[in-house]
Design a protein around this motif. Structure first.
Motif, mmCIF file in Angstrom:
data_model
loop_
_atom_site.group_PDB
_atom_site.id
_atom_site.type_symbol
_atom_site.label_atom_id
_atom_site.label_comp_id
_atom_site.label_asym_id
_atom_site.label_seq_id
_atom_site.Cartn_x
_atom_site.Cartn_y
_atom_site.Cartn_z
ATOM 1 N N ILE A 689 1.074 -1.233 -0.277
ATOM 2 C CA ILE A 689 -0.155 -0.219 -0.399
ATOM 3 C C ILE A 689 1.036 0.966 0.057
ATOM 4 C CG2 ILE A 689 -1.454 1.225 1.635
ATOM 5 C CD1 ILE A 689 -2.817 -1.501 1.499
ATOM 6 N N GLN A 692 2.299 1.610 -3.418
ATOM 7 C CA GLN A 692 1.573 2.016 -4.646
ATOM 8 C C GLN A 692 0.286 1.787 -4.836
ATOM 9 O OE1 GLN A 692 2.807 -1.612 -6.566
ATOM 10 N NE2 GLN A 692 1.313 -3.290 -5.371
ATOM 11 N N ASP A 693 -0.666 2.557 -3.953
ATOM 12 C CA ASP A 693 -2.117 2.449 -3.271
ATOM 13 C C ASP A 693 -2.376 3.430 -4.334
ATOM 14 O OD1 ASP A 693 -4.068 1.285 -1.865
ATOM 15 O OD2 ASP A 693 -4.676 3.641 -2.111
ATOM 16 N N ARG A 699 -2.313 5.587 0.895
ATOM 17 C CA ARG A 699 -0.726 5.582 0.752
ATOM 18 C C ARG A 699 0.020 6.429 2.028
ATOM 19 N NH1 ARG A 699 2.826 6.745 -4.309
ATOM 20 N NH2 ARG A 699 4.674 5.847 -4.015
ATOM 21 N N VAL A 729 1.416 12.832 -0.365
ATOM 22 C CA VAL A 729 1.697 10.987 -0.624
ATOM 23 C C VAL A 729 3.826 11.535 -0.212
ATOM 24 C CG1 VAL A 729 3.492 8.789 -1.590
ATOM 25 C CG2 VAL A 729 0.733 9.328 -2.208
#
Length: 889
Positions: A689, A692-693, A699, A729
């Motif tokens: 996760i 690459q969520d 993420r 992110v």
């Protein structure tokens, strides 16, 4: 109108204000808890009834014995009624220019009217704080007039008595100074009607703008009118401005002509009648971005020039929504254009002015800022749907406001389901329920159609909005989709360009369905509150018994018994048997045949019912619910509660492991946040996760968990995050990098300082606050007046934490800056709260230092000054919500 965040997030503000903590982790995903999520908590403490009516809701003579009889009223109760119209305002022509220095409107209004029924030789107009140069007939004949002592309404003696059907035209030459009056409210934080932003250019590079906010009855602060929601008029507006400014108003731009001395006059015309509170005017230096015309009508976006390339991200899916709502209602968008603009310092969330929607600056951002941000599209949907419900068909009085706002609120659900699927829509509905339940918990329930409201501004609350939308959702579920949308089409077509009350909505549904729906409208629109249900199940001898007890208090016009048509799903061996029942007693037991002991019983599997539940399920039942029940709320509930359920053990591991791969992001996010000591399988899924969520918030939550766990693979994952497109992110990646490679984090931070993004600023604030690097104080100070919302609480808290590590001179300067923001009522409520809380937290921190080190003269003096500052801030604050919060400081 979309309410400002201070209302819908008040519960969070209260929590944040009472806790001296650093800002929450970046982009957390809400988790169901007993305190914040009453709709799904299984162990709620409900009101205890001191006297329980019999099951049919009738109080017996025996129960009446010994009671004190209520006092017999001697007067009628207060009742807000629709404005009694004497004259029909047919057309409004405005010729407007401005004195920016004095924040003055220089205007001429030409109004065409006629008596509605009875002859009249007198006209009363709303005109707040005007100076009249003259009032005449169209032919120049002067008219006598009298102004109220409080300068709110002007009464004009006409030249003769006009009878029904006889039109006349009057001309009013005037000046208005809206800034000289106006008070603060909650949903709308000022009612000046027309606002000058940085009018004298004294606020640095802040844009100079003019914009209006008419709802409720505030447009009459800049032009004379009959300022009531049950009035309608066509409109012309001639506005003269400097050439460098763009203008926006209702209808279409007919012409734009030079006016001499570097000025220009724009002529806007609206041929279709709408309510005066929907008139709008915006002036400023905007880039106008043209989208593809929709069915031949212009669609455009007014943005600050730096956001020119991001206009479609700021106002997402606009043409697509116009098509969707036209097809859904069966009534094509009826107005001549669709324009949207984001302005500075807006006093509400957004406003549905006909064809000219105004939004607050919180909408602004780049396409990177707005990745995974669904707030913008919800608000675009909300204001657009008002063009059917609110603009085309308008509530006749403010007591009926939910006929505007309930529909606009429900449009957000409709759009989320269409664009993002039912899970996303149901997640949004859960948030709306939470807002309503929290509001009732902090106050008293009232009817949706609230005839005895204390003030019309009080109508803009979680009842008119959240509950109003939830009630429409229940009505849709009860009658079915075809009947629901056919009824809406019938309602809109019958009442277009007119004012309505709730009975007309009811009759539209009754015309379509043939069913008497008075029971539904009586209990949900004309009564207060909602059901509270205690549910128990029992299995024996091949049958399952489901007992439903209504436990709601009957205070405040809340029914003792609600009629609740609802389904019950009984799962046996993973297969559901559905049963339709009607709950219409205070306590009822329903018994169904079952082939074996149920895995789990789900009341209301559609999750359409607005109710609070006391329904305790075991860990095996919650696990079965996650396995078998398909609805978002069933899965979300199981994930959120199983860790707090006795005997969870292996069931908790099973549910959380599966939930980490759930198809819907919020459930993955709750699963991540529920993990304390993940198994190897769970840890590997969290790493996946974090890498690459497809949802930035989830993420980021995974990155935060790996950082807390000091995961051995965190370093490469953090570096990958730093390359992400989403700032959310990247911010989480920076925090992870601090834990794994402080030197690399410091280098990355220097580069990130150039990025104007709240998530990035928050991550940097945490880093700098923790480091104690006082050279970074200017970083904070440069952002104090640009950050907003939750991010303001985080950044201001980090700022005071760094100040606490400095010297008295730095602290004195910092406190002075915070005090200035806290006292400035033009700052957003979030900033004022954040600044006030920061002063309080710093005072507490320094007091602890003094206590531990003994006498410290300069610090003692500063602590006393901060106490004086807090009292001054409390005295100056005009927002009721903030006044209540400030009692904690």
């Amino acid at each position: 109108m979309y309410r400002s965040a201070i209302l819908s997030l008040l519960a969070t503000l209260l929590l944040a204000a009472s806790c001296n903590t650093t800002r929450p982790a970046v982009a957390t995903v809400p988790t169901p808890t007993e305190s914040s999520d009453p709709t799904i908590t299984e162990t709620r403490n409900l009101d205890t009834m001191t006297v329980r009516p019999s099951t049919n809701g009738v109080i017996t003579e025996e129960e009446m014995e010994g009671r004190t009889q209520p006092e017999v009223p001697t007067t009628l109760p207060p009742r807000a009624i629709a404005y009694n119209r004497v004259h029909d305002l047919l057309h409004t022509k405005l010729e407007i220019s401005f004195d920016w220095e004095q924040e003055m409107v220089i205007g001429k209004a030409t109004l065409r009217l006629k008596p509605i029924f009875r002859p009249s030789d007198e006209l009363t107009l709303d005109a707040k704080n005007f100076t009249f140069n003259s009032i005449t007939l169209a032919n120049g004949t002067p008219l006598e007039y009298a102004y109220d002592d409080d300068r709110q309404r002007v009464t004009i003696q006409l030249d003769r008595a006009y009878t029904r059907g006889q039109e006349y035209t009057i001309v009013l030459d005037y000046t208005a100074t809206p800034a000289a009056s106006g008070t603060a409210g909650e949903a709308i934080t000022s009612d000046k009607g027309l606002f000058f932003i940085n009018p004298r250019g004294e606020e640095g590079d802040k844009p100079r703008q003019i914009w209006t906010q008419g709802e409720t009855e505030n447009n009459s602060r800049w032009f004379p009118t009959i300022d009531k929601p049950n009035e309608r008029t066509t409109q012309e507006l001639y506005v003269t401005v400097d050439d460098r400014y763009k203008t926006l108003s209702n209808g279409t731009l007919v012409s734009s002509k030079p006016a001499g001395n570097g000025k220009r006059t724009d002529y806007w015309k609206m041929d279709l009648p709408h309510a005066p509170y929907l008139f709008a005017l915006v002036v400023g230096e905007f880039a106008v971005v043209e989208d593809e015309p929709w069915n031949g009508i212009p669609v455009n976006y007014y943005v600050e020039p730096k956001y020119r390339d991001h206009a479609e991200a700021i106002f997402p899916y606009t043409p697509e929504m116009l098509t969707f709502f036209s097809e859904l209602t069966g009534v094509e968008y009826p107005w001549p254009k669709y324009s949207q603009v984001a302005v500075r310092d807006f006093v509400s969330g957004a406003m549905e002015n006909t064809t000219a929607v105004i939004f607050g600056e919180f909408m602004n951002g780049t396409d990177r800022d707005l990745i995974d941000v669904d707030l913008n599209e919800k608000i675009v949907a909300h204001e657009m749907f008002h063009h059917w419900f609110g603009d085309l068909v308008t509530c006749e009085s403010w007591a009926q406001l939910t006929l505007n706002e309930g529909f606009a609120n429900y449009s957000e659900y409709l759009w989320m389901a269409e664009k993002h699927g039912k899970d996303a829509a149901d997640y949004h509905l859960l948030e709306e329920w939470q807002g309503y339940f929290n509001s009732v918990r902090n106050g008293s329930p009232h009817e949706l159609i609230w005839y005895d409201y204390p003030d019309k501004e009080d109508m803009f609350d979680a009842h008119s909005y959240n509950k109003g939308g939830a009630v429409l959702h229940m009505l849709r579920h009860y009658v079915g989709d075809e009947a629901f949308f056919n009824s809406l089409q019938h309602y809109l077509e019958r009442h277009k360009f007119s004012a309505v009350e709730v009975d007309e909505l009811r009759m539209a549904f009754e015309d379509t369905t043939g069913e008497d729906l008075s029971w539904f409208f009586d209990q949900w629109y004309l009564s207060a509150g909602h059901p509270r249900l205690r549910i128990t199940t029992d299995y024996s001898d091949g049958s399952v018994a489901v007992t439903v007890e209504q436990t709601q208090s009957t205070d405040d016009n809340v029914p003792a018994v609600f009629k609740l048509p609802v389904d019950i799903d009984v799962y046996v061996n993973g297969t559901a048997q559905r049963h339709r029942v009607t709950v219409d007693q205070r306590e009822q037991t329903f018994t169904f045949a079952a082939a074996g002991r149920p895995d789990v019983v789900v009341l209301d599997p559609h999750h359409q019912l607005l109710a609070e539940y006391d329904y305790q399920k075991s860990a095996p039942e919650l696990a079965a619910q996650y396995r078998y029940a398909p609805a978002f709320l069933d899965r979300y509930e199981a994930v959120g509660l199983i860790g707090r359920t006795e005997g969870g053990g292996e069931f908790e591991e099973e549910v959380l492991t599966a939930a980490l791969q759930d198809s819907f992001y919020a459930i993955r996010g709750v699963a991540v946040q529920s993990l304390v000591d993940p198994t190897p399988v769970q840890l590997e899924r969290v790493r996946a996760i974090a890498r690459q969520d497809d949802r930035s918030q989830v993420r980021a939550a995974a990155l935060d968990l790996l950082t807390q766990l000091e995961d051995e693979q965190l370093a490469p994952i953090a570096r990958e995050a730093m390359e992400a497109r989403s700032y959310t992110v990247v911010a989480a990646g920076l925090q992870a990098l601090v834990a794994t490679d402080p030197e690399a984090a410091t280098k990355a931070a220097a580069v990130l300082e150039e990025i104007d993004n709240e998530d990035i600023s928050g991550a940097l604030a945490d880093l700098y606050s923790s480091s104690g690097d006082l050279t970074k104080l200017p970083f904070f100070e440069s952002r104090l007046e640009s950050v907003d919302g939750y991010a303001a609480l985080g950044l201001y808290t980090a700022y005071q934490s760094l100040l606490a590590q400095g010297q008295s001179a730095e602290q004195t300067t910092g406190v002075s800056r915070l005090k200035e923001i806290a006292l400035d009522q033009s700052q957003t409520p979030w900033r004022r709260l954040a600044a006030t809380k920061a002063i309080s937290d710093l005072r507490n921190s320094l007091a602890e230092r003094v206590e531990s080190m003994g006498d410290a003269g300069d610090l003692n003096k500063l602590i006393l000054e901060m106490g004086t500052s807090l009292e001054a801030i409390k005295a100056a604050e005009t927002n009721t919500d903030l006044q209540n919060i400030y009692q904690q400081f």
